[in-house]
Design a protein around this motif. Structure first.
Motif, PDB file in Angstrom:
ATOM      1  N   SER A  22       0.819  -1.216   0.000  1.00 39.01           N
ATOM      2  CA  SER A  22       0.000   0.000   0.000  1.00 39.01           C
ATOM      3  C   SER A  22       0.849   1.261   0.000  1.00 39.01           C
ATOM      4  CB  SER A  22      -0.940   0.007   1.210  1.00 39.01           C
ATOM      5  OG  SER A  22      -0.155  -0.063   2.378  1.00 39.01           O
ATOM      6  N   ALA A  23       2.094   1.149   0.468  1.00 39.22           N
ATOM      7  CA  ALA A  23       2.963   2.315   0.524  1.00 39.22           C
ATOM      8  C   ALA A  23       3.426   2.727  -0.865  1.00 39.22           C
ATOM      9  CB  ALA A  23       4.176   2.013   1.401  1.00 39.22           C
ATOM     10  N   ILE A  24       3.221   1.846  -1.837  1.00 41.69           N
ATOM     11  CA  ILE A  24       3.768   2.101  -3.173  1.00 41.69           C
ATOM     12  C   ILE A  24       2.783   2.878  -4.050  1.00 41.69           C
ATOM     13  CG2 ILE A  24       5.014   1.021  -5.072  1.00 41.69           C
ATOM     14  CD1 ILE A  24       5.033  -1.523  -3.387  1.00 41.69           C
ATOM     15  N   LYS A  25       1.569   3.061  -3.560  1.00 39.05           N
ATOM     16  CA  LYS A  25       0.535   3.680  -4.393  1.00 39.05           C
ATOM     17  C   LYS A  25       0.984   4.995  -5.001  1.00 39.05           C
ATOM     18  CE  LYS A  25      -3.566   1.483  -2.559  1.00 39.05           C
ATOM     19  NZ  LYS A  25      -4.301   1.469  -1.303  1.00 39.05           N
ATOM     20  N   SER A  26       1.820   5.705  -4.286  1.00 42.10           N
ATOM     21  CA  SER A  26       2.259   7.001  -4.787  1.00 42.10           C
ATOM     22  C   SER A  26       3.136   6.859  -6.030  1.00 42.10           C
ATOM     23  CB  SER A  26       3.044   7.726  -3.695  1.00 42.10           C
ATOM     24  OG  SER A  26       4.165   6.950  -3.365  1.00 42.10           O
ATOM     25  N   LEU A  27       3.635   5.685  -6.228  1.00 40.90           N
ATOM     26  CA  LEU A  27       4.516   5.493  -7.378  1.00 40.90           C
ATOM     27  C   LEU A  27       3.727   4.999  -8.579  1.00 40.90           C
ATOM     28  CD1 LEU A  27       7.448   3.659  -5.596  1.00 40.90           C
ATOM     29  CD2 LEU A  27       7.524   5.961  -6.517  1.00 40.90           C
ATOM     30  N   ARG A  28       3.416   5.899  -9.484  1.00 40.27           N
ATOM     31  CA  ARG A  28       2.666   5.465 -10.663  1.00 40.27           C
ATOM     32  C   ARG A  28       3.495   5.747 -11.900  1.00 40.27           C
ATOM     33  NH1 ARG A  28      -2.444   6.587  -8.240  1.00 40.27           N
ATOM     34  NH2 ARG A  28      -3.054   4.618  -7.320  1.00 40.27           N
ATOM     35  N   LYS A  29       4.204   4.759 -12.315  1.00 41.26           N
ATOM     36  CA  LYS A  29       5.084   4.954 -13.463  1.00 41.26           C
ATOM     37  C   LYS A  29       4.716   3.955 -14.556  1.00 41.26           C
ATOM     38  CE  LYS A  29       8.195   7.912 -11.676  1.00 41.26           C
ATOM     39  NZ  LYS A  29       7.292   8.801 -10.953  1.00 41.26           N
ATOM     40  N   ALA A  30       3.400   3.777 -14.710  1.00 45.50           N
ATOM     41  CA  ALA A  30       2.936   2.727 -15.605  1.00 45.50           C
ATOM     42  C   ALA A  30       3.418   2.886 -17.054  1.00 45.50           C
ATOM     43  CB  ALA A  30       1.420   2.647 -15.575  1.00 45.50           C
ATOM     44  N   ASN A  31       3.761   4.112 -17.443  1.00 42.84           N
ATOM     45  CA  ASN A  31       4.150   4.313 -18.831  1.00 42.84           C
ATOM     46  C   ASN A  31       5.628   4.108 -19.103  1.00 42.84           C
ATOM     47  OD1 ASN A  31       1.540   4.957 -19.477  1.00 42.84           O
ATOM     48  ND2 ASN A  31       1.849   7.115 -18.902  1.00 42.84           N
ATOM     49  N   ALA A  32       6.384   3.998 -18.043  1.00 49.17           N
ATOM     50  CA  ALA A  32       7.822   3.853 -18.219  1.00 49.17           C
ATOM     51  C   ALA A  32       8.161   2.483 -18.774  1.00 49.17           C
ATOM     52  CB  ALA A  32       8.512   4.059 -16.875  1.00 49.17           C
ATOM     53  N   PRO A  33       9.291   2.383 -19.471  1.00 50.57           N
ATOM     54  CA  PRO A  33       9.680   1.065 -19.982  1.00 50.57           C
ATOM     55  C   PRO A  33      10.101   0.152 -18.844  1.00 50.57           C
ATOM     56  CG  PRO A  33      11.426   2.654 -20.347  1.00 50.57           C
ATOM     57  CD  PRO A  33      10.268   3.425 -19.823  1.00 50.57           C
ATOM     58  N   MET A  37      15.601  -6.482 -14.583  1.00 48.77           N
ATOM     59  CA  MET A  37      15.549  -6.793 -13.151  1.00 48.77           C
ATOM     60  C   MET A  37      16.939  -7.103 -12.614  1.00 48.77           C
ATOM     61  SD  MET A  37      12.292  -7.243 -11.868  1.00 48.77           S
ATOM     62  CE  MET A  37      11.521  -8.820 -11.534  1.00 48.77           C
ATOM     63  N   PRO A  38      17.229  -7.080 -11.342  1.00 47.43           N
ATOM     64  CA  PRO A  38      16.300  -6.586 -10.334  1.00 47.43           C
ATOM     65  C   PRO A  38      16.464  -5.076 -10.119  1.00 47.43           C
ATOM     66  CG  PRO A  38      18.152  -7.704  -9.307  1.00 47.43           C
ATOM     67  CD  PRO A  38      18.425  -7.674 -10.775  1.00 47.43           C
ATOM     68  N   ILE A  39      15.347  -4.430  -9.976  1.00 45.88           N
ATOM     69  CA  ILE A  39      15.313  -2.979  -9.892  1.00 45.88           C
ATOM     70  C   ILE A  39      16.108  -2.451  -8.697  1.00 45.88           C
ATOM     71  CG2 ILE A  39      13.085  -3.029  -8.692  1.00 45.88           C
ATOM     72  CD1 ILE A  39      14.088  -0.300 -11.125  1.00 45.88           C
ATOM     73  N   LEU A  40      16.043  -3.182  -7.563  1.00 49.32           N
ATOM     74  CA  LEU A  40      16.714  -2.653  -6.365  1.00 49.32           C
ATOM     75  C   LEU A  40      18.221  -2.562  -6.547  1.00 49.32           C
ATOM     76  CD1 LEU A  40      14.741  -4.187  -3.395  1.00 49.32           C
ATOM     77  CD2 LEU A  40      14.755  -1.835  -4.205  1.00 49.32           C
ATOM     78  N   ASP A  47      25.162   6.345 -11.458  1.00 47.16           N
ATOM     79  CA  ASP A  47      24.634   7.080 -12.605  1.00 47.16           C
ATOM     80  C   ASP A  47      23.667   6.215 -13.396  1.00 47.16           C
ATOM     81  OD1 ASP A  47      26.240   9.431 -12.201  1.00 47.16           O
ATOM     82  OD2 ASP A  47      27.941   8.144 -12.756  1.00 47.16           O
ATOM     83  N   ILE A  48      22.416   6.470 -13.163  1.00 47.48           N
ATOM     84  CA  ILE A  48      21.418   5.701 -13.891  1.00 47.48           C
ATOM     85  C   ILE A  48      21.088   6.453 -15.173  1.00 47.48           C
ATOM     86  CG2 ILE A  48      19.102   4.718 -13.784  1.00 47.48           C
ATOM     87  CD1 ILE A  48      19.516   4.718 -10.666  1.00 47.48           C
ATOM     88  N   LYS A  49      21.345   5.787 -16.299  1.00 46.51           N
ATOM     89  CA  LYS A  49      21.218   6.469 -17.591  1.00 46.51           C
ATOM     90  C   LYS A  49      19.761   6.733 -17.955  1.00 46.51           C
ATOM     91  CE  LYS A  49      25.610   6.524 -18.866  1.00 46.51           C
ATOM     92  NZ  LYS A  49      26.322   5.284 -18.483  1.00 46.51           N
ATOM     93  N   ASP A  50      18.967   5.708 -17.836  1.00 48.57           N
ATOM     94  CA  ASP A  50      17.578   5.824 -18.265  1.00 48.57           C
ATOM     95  C   ASP A  50      16.780   6.733 -17.333  1.00 48.57           C
ATOM     96  OD1 ASP A  50      15.180   5.019 -19.747  1.00 48.57           O
ATOM     97  OD2 ASP A  50      14.633   4.123 -17.824  1.00 48.57           O
ATOM     98  N   CYS A  57      13.900   5.195  -9.246  1.00 48.27           N
ATOM     99  CA  CYS A  57      14.842   4.849  -8.182  1.00 48.27           C
ATOM    100  C   CYS A  57      14.874   5.932  -7.100  1.00 48.27           C
ATOM    101  CB  CYS A  57      16.238   4.628  -8.750  1.00 48.27           C
ATOM    102  SG  CYS A  57      16.398   3.011  -9.534  1.00 48.27           S
ATOM    103  N   GLU A  58      14.766   7.164  -7.530  1.00 46.47           N
ATOM    104  CA  GLU A  58      14.733   8.236  -6.532  1.00 46.47           C
ATOM    105  C   GLU A  58      13.571   8.020  -5.570  1.00 46.47           C
ATOM    106  OE1 GLU A  58      14.769  11.929  -8.672  1.00 46.47           O
ATOM    107  OE2 GLU A  58      16.849  11.598  -9.322  1.00 46.47           O
ATOM    108  N   ASP A  59      12.412   7.697  -6.150  1.00 51.99           N
ATOM    109  CA  ASP A  59      11.233   7.446  -5.313  1.00 51.99           C
ATOM    110  C   ASP A  59      11.446   6.245  -4.394  1.00 51.99           C
ATOM    111  OD1 ASP A  59       9.877   9.554  -6.225  1.00 51.99           O
ATOM    112  OD2 ASP A  59       8.618   8.454  -7.641  1.00 51.99           O
ATOM    113  N   ILE A  60      11.967   5.208  -4.999  1.00 52.65           N
ATOM    114  CA  ILE A  60      12.156   3.986  -4.212  1.00 52.65           C
ATOM    115  C   ILE A  60      13.118   4.242  -3.058  1.00 52.65           C
ATOM    116  CG2 ILE A  60      13.213   1.687  -4.256  1.00 52.65           C
ATOM    117  CD1 ILE A  60      11.972   1.221  -6.937  1.00 52.65           C
ATOM    118  N   ASN A  61      14.223   4.923  -3.364  1.00 50.65           N
ATOM    119  CA  ASN A  61      15.208   5.161  -2.314  1.00 50.65           C
ATOM    120  C   ASN A  61      14.660   6.041  -1.197  1.00 50.65           C
ATOM    121  OD1 ASN A  61      17.111   3.531  -3.462  1.00 50.65           O
ATOM    122  ND2 ASN A  61      18.086   5.184  -4.630  1.00 50.65           N
TER     123      ASN A  61
END
Ligand code: NAG
Ligand code: NAG
Ligand code: NAG
Ligand code: NAG
Ligand code: NAG
Length: 422
Positions: A22-33, A37-40, A47-50, A57-61
Motif C-alpha cells: 500500500s505504501a507504493i501507491k504514490s509510485l505510478r510509473k505505468a508508462n515507463a519502460p 531486473m532486479p530494480i533494487l 549514474d542511472i542512464k535511463d 529509483c529516486e522514489d524507491i530510495n
C-alpha cells in the motif's frame, strides 16, 4: 517499448524490504519502460542512464529510507559488568530519537534478591520475568517497573527509578522542565516521575535502547527476539575477562577483597571464590558461540563488539553500530564521544579507589589494556586456565611471563573483524 507490470515489479522489490504494498501507491510509473531486473540493484548504482528508471529509483530510495526511519528499533546492549556498557549506552542515549533506559532490570532483580529467590531453581523464573519486563518496556509499558520499585508509587508518581539521571529522555520535557544532562542535577531539579507520562513520552520516540548486565546468556533473549512484535538489534558487548576482573577488583571492593589480597601479597588466599569469574567466562563463551554460529533467529539482529576495539577508535566503532542498527549518525553523538574520550576531561578507570564506579566517561586514549599493570602474573595465569575458551574465541592472547604481561607495546588484542550478522 514493451508494456510491463510495474505493480508486479514493485511488489517483488518491496516485499524483500518488508514494505507494505500500500505504501507504493504514490509510485505510478505505468508508462515507463520495463527495467531489467532486479530494480533494487539498479537503484544502488550511481549514474542511472535511463530517465524513467532514475526517477523511479529516486522514489524507491526515498521510500526505503523513510521506511528504515519508521520502524521502531528495540536496541539492547547486552553485556556484563565492567565491559564499558555504560559508555556504549551513552552512545545511544545521545541520539535525539532514542528513548534510553539504564539497567531497567535492576529493581526486579533487587526484589528477587530481597525475597531470597536468587537460587538455581528460581533462575528460569527470573529470566522469564526479566524478559517480560523488557517486553513491557520496549512497548513503553511501565507497569512492571512500577510494581517492582521498593518504594510503592502513589498514583503512578515515584521520586525516581534506578539511574534515571543518565537517561536524557527521563530528564527532558515533558518529564522535566528543561533538559538536564548531568545526572545529579537531573535528580535534584527534575520533578518526580509520573509513569503514565513516562509511558506517553516513550511512545513518541522512534527508538528504544536499553543496556543490561543482568541477563546471563544471549540464548535467554531468544523467545523475546522471536516475538513478531519486536524488532531487536542486539549489541553484544564483550571484553577481555582479565580486564573485567581487574576492573571489578578495584570497583567492587567488598566482593573482591580476597582477590585484592592475592594481588597485593602475591599469595593466593585459601578461601578465594572462583565461581563468579568462572560464571562470567562461561556466560561469555556460550553467548559468543551462540552469536557467531549465526542461528536464523539472530539474522539481522546481532553484532558482537569488543570493548578494546571501541577504546581504540570510539567514533569508528560507534558508526559501525549505528550502521548495523540503521540509525542516522548525529552531530550530538559525535560531539559527546569526542568530549568524553578526551584525555584531559575524562576520568579513567581507577585502580586505587572505587570513586569512579559506574562512571560513563571512559577514555579512549587510555590503553584498554591497562589492566596488565594492575594484576599480578599469578592471577592472570589462573584466569587464563579458567577462561581459556573465552580468550581464544575473542582473540585475546595469553601471556606466560611477567615481561610479556607488563610490556604494553605488544598488544594482547589480536586484530579481528566480527561482522554484524545481517
Ligand atoms: C533525460 O533527462 C535529462 C536531464 O533531466 C534530459 O536532458 C534528457 O533529454 C532526458 N532524456 C530523455 C531521453 O528524455
Ligand atoms: C500523570 O500524567 C498523566 C498523563 O499525562 C496525567 O493525566 C495525570 O494527571 C498525571 N498525574 C499527576 C498526579 O499529575
Ligand atoms: C581535549 O580537551 C582539551 C580541553 O577542553 C582541549 O584543549 C584539547 O584540544 C582536547 N583534545 C582532543 C584530542 O580533543
Ligand atoms: C595490584 O597490585 C599492584 C601492585 O601492588 C597495584 O599497582 C595494582 O593497582 C593492584 N591492582 C588492583 C586491581 O588493585
Ligand atoms: C617491549 O617490547 C618491545 C617490542 O617487542 C621491545 O622492543 C621492547 O624492548 C620491550 N620493552 C621492554 C621493557 O622489555
Amino acid at each position: 517499448m514493451m508494456e510491463c507490470s510495474w505493480k508486479a515489479i514493485l511488489l517483488v522489490a518491496f516485499a524483500s524490504l518488508g514494505i507494505q504494498y500500500s505504501a507504493i501507491k504514490s509510485l505510478r510509473k505505468a508508462n515507463a519502460p520495463c527495467p531489467s531486473m532486479p530494480i533494487l540493484n539498479q537503484c544502488l548504482q550511481k549514474d542511472i542512464k535511463d530517465n524513467a528508471t532514475r526517477l523511479l529509483c529516486e522514489d524507491i530510495n526515498k521510500l526505503r529510507s523513510s521506511h528504515k526511519e519508521q520502524t521502531r528499533k528495540h536496541i539492547i546492549i547486552f553485556a556484563t559488568t565492567r565491559t564499558g556498557s555504560s559508555f556504549v549506552g551513552q552512545i545511544f542515549n545521545q541520539h535525539p530519537d532514542v528513548f534510553y533506559l539504564f539497567e531497567p532490570l535492576y529493581h526486579l532483580q533487587k526484589s528477587f534478591n530481597d525475597f531470597g529467590l536468587q537460587t538455581e531453581k528460581t533462575q528460569k523464573l527470573i529470566v522469564g520475568a526479566f524478559r517480560d519486563l523488557l517486553h513491557n518496556l520496549y512497548n513503553c509499558g511501565f507497569s512492571f517497573i512500577e510494581n517492582s520499585l521498593s518504594w510503592k508509587p502513589q498514583n503512578h508518581i515515584a521520586r525516581s527509578m534506578f539511574r534515571r539521571g543518565v537517561s536524557i529522555a527521563l530528564c527532558s520535557p515533558p518529564l522535566c522542565d528543561k533538559v538536564q544532562k548531568v545526572e545529579s542535577v537531573c535528580l535534584r531539579k527534575c520533578k518526580p516521575l509520573n509513569f503514565t507520562l513516562v509511558s506517553e513520552t516513550c511512545l513518541k520516540y522512534k527508538n528504544i535502547a536499553m543496556k543490561t548486565v543482568r541477563m546471563s546468556e544471549i540464548i535467554d533473549l531468544r523467545t523475546l527476539v522471536e516475538d513478531p512484535r519486536m524488532n531487536f538489534k542486539i549489541i553484544h558487548l564483550v571484553r577481555d575477562p582479565r580486564g573485567i576482573l581487574a576492573s571489578r577488583i578495584s570497583t567492587f571492593i567488598d566482593i573482591y577483597q580476597q582477590w585484592q589480597i592475592w594481588n597485593t601479597t602475591g599469595k593466593q588466599p585459601r578461601n578465594i571464590d572462583f565461581e563468579q569469574i568462572t560464571t562470567t567466562c562461561t556466560d561469555l563463551s556460550n553467548s559468543v558461540k551462540t552469536g557467531l554460529s549465526r542461528p536464523s533467529w539472530l539474522k539481522g539482529k546481532y553484532m558482537l563488539v569488543r570493548y578494546e576495539d571501541i577504546a581504540m577508535d570510539p567514533i569508528k566503532k560507534a558508526k559501525e553500530m549505528y550502521d548495523f542498527i540503521g540509525l542516522d549518525w548525529k552531530e550530538e553523538v559525535q560531539l559527546w564521544i569526542e568530549q568524553n574520550t578526551n584525555v584531559s576531561i575524562a576520568i579513567k578507570e581507577k585502580y586505587s579507589s572505587g570513586n569512579t564506579k559506574f562512571s560513563t566517561n571512559r577514555n579512549s586514549a587510555e590503553n584498554s589494556e591497562n589492566w596488565r599493570l594492575h594484576l599480578c602474573l599469578d592471577i592472570v595465569q589462573k584466569l587464563q586456565t579458567l577462561c581459556g575458551v573465552t580468550l581464544s574465541l575473542l582473540g585475546y592472547k595469553m601471556v606466560n611471563s611477567v615481561e610479556e604481561l607488563k610490556n604494553l607495546s605488544n598488544s594482547l588484542v589480536e586484530p579481528r573483524i566480527f561482522l554484524p550478522f545481517t
